[in-house]
Design a protein around this motif. Structure first.
Motif, short mmCIF file in Angstrom:
data_model
loop_
_atom_site.label_atom_id
_atom_site.label_comp_id
_atom_site.label_asym_id
_atom_site.label_seq_id
_atom_site.Cartn_x
_atom_site.Cartn_y
_atom_site.Cartn_z
N PRO A 30 0.82 -1.22 0.00
CA PRO A 30 0.00 0.00 0.00
C PRO A 30 0.85 1.27 0.00
N ASN A 31 2.01 1.20 0.60
CA ASN A 31 2.90 2.38 0.60
C ASN A 31 3.39 2.69 -0.81
N ILE A 32 3.67 1.63 -1.59
CA ILE A 32 4.12 1.83 -2.97
C ILE A 32 2.99 2.41 -3.80
N GLN A 33 1.77 1.89 -3.63
CA GLN A 33 0.62 2.41 -4.35
C GLN A 33 0.39 3.89 -4.01
N SER A 34 0.49 4.19 -2.75
CA SER A 34 0.32 5.58 -2.30
C SER A 34 1.40 6.48 -2.89
N ASP A 35 2.64 5.95 -2.93
CA ASP A 35 3.75 6.71 -3.49
C ASP A 35 3.51 7.03 -4.97
N TRP A 36 3.06 6.02 -5.73
CA TRP A 36 2.78 6.23 -7.15
C TRP A 36 1.65 7.23 -7.34
N ALA A 37 0.62 7.12 -6.53
CA ALA A 37 -0.51 8.06 -6.62
C ALA A 37 -0.03 9.48 -6.34
N ASN A 38 0.83 9.62 -5.33
CA ASN A 38 1.38 10.95 -5.01
C ASN A 38 2.24 11.47 -6.15
N ARG A 39 3.04 10.62 -6.72
CA ARG A 39 3.90 11.04 -7.84
C ARG A 39 3.07 11.46 -9.04
N GLU A 40 2.02 10.72 -9.33
CA GLU A 40 1.15 11.08 -10.45
C GLU A 40 0.46 12.41 -10.19
N PHE A 41 0.01 12.61 -8.95
CA PHE A 41 -0.63 13.87 -8.59
C PHE A 41 0.35 15.03 -8.73
N ILE A 42 1.55 14.84 -8.24
CA ILE A 42 2.58 15.89 -8.33
C ILE A 42 2.90 16.19 -9.79
N GLU A 43 2.96 15.14 -10.62
CA GLU A 43 3.23 15.34 -12.04
C GLU A 43 2.11 16.14 -12.69
N GLN A 44 0.87 15.86 -12.35
CA GLN A 44 -0.26 16.60 -12.90
C GLN A 44 -0.20 18.07 -12.47
N ILE A 45 0.09 18.30 -11.22
CA ILE A 45 0.21 19.68 -10.71
C ILE A 45 1.35 20.40 -11.42
N SER A 46 2.47 19.73 -11.59
CA SER A 46 3.62 20.34 -12.28
C SER A 46 3.28 20.69 -13.72
N LYS A 47 2.59 19.80 -14.42
CA LYS A 47 2.17 20.09 -15.79
C LYS A 47 1.22 21.27 -15.83
N GLY A 48 0.31 21.33 -14.87
CA GLY A 48 -0.64 22.45 -14.80
C GLY A 48 0.08 23.77 -14.57
N ILE A 49 1.06 23.77 -13.68
CA ILE A 49 1.83 24.98 -13.41
C ILE A 49 2.61 25.40 -14.65
N LYS A 50 3.20 24.43 -15.35
CA LYS A 50 3.93 24.75 -16.58
C LYS A 50 3.01 25.33 -17.64
N ASN A 51 1.80 24.77 -17.77
CA ASN A 51 0.84 25.29 -18.73
C ASN A 51 0.42 26.72 -18.39
N ILE A 52 0.15 26.97 -17.12
CA ILE A 52 -0.23 28.31 -16.69
C ILE A 52 0.91 29.29 -16.94
N SER A 53 2.11 28.86 -16.60
CA SER A 53 3.29 29.71 -16.81
C SER A 53 3.49 30.02 -18.29
N SER A 54 3.34 29.02 -19.13
CA SER A 54 3.47 29.22 -20.57
C SER A 54 2.41 30.19 -21.08
N PHE A 55 1.17 30.00 -20.64
CA PHE A 55 0.10 30.91 -21.05
C PHE A 55 0.41 32.34 -20.61
N LEU A 56 0.82 32.51 -19.37
CA LEU A 56 1.10 33.86 -18.86
C LEU A 56 2.26 34.51 -19.61
#
Length: 74
Positions: A9-35
């Motif tokens: 379960p710790n590995i599953q949680s880690d992957w979920a966290n990494r995926e979430f962080i990756e999505q947030i990072s992509k969102g920030i990059k998109n916003i930054s690019s737009f701005l």
């Protein structure tokens, strides 16, 4: 029980966290690019408007000078 079918379960949680962080990072990059694109576009448009305004001010100064000269000589 094979290790491929059961995950810690710790590995599953880690992957979920990494995926979430990756999505947030992509969102920030998109916003930054737009701005950045918005900033460049806005600066370009403002520079064009500034050129037009400067041209209009020069024309107005020229017309005022002609009118003033006409009033003083008439």
């Amino acid at each position: 029980m094979s290790s491929a079918t059961t995950m810690d379960p710790n590995i599953q949680s880690d992957w979920a966290n990494r995926e979430f962080i990756e999505q947030i990072s992509k969102g920030i990059k998109n916003i930054s690019s737009f701005l950045n694109e918005f900033d460049m576009s806005t600066r370009f448009r403002m520079a064009k408007l500034n050129e037009k305004l400067s041209s209009l001010e020069r024309s107005l100064d020229h017309i005022e000078a002609k009118l003033t000269k006409g009033d003083s000589s008439g």
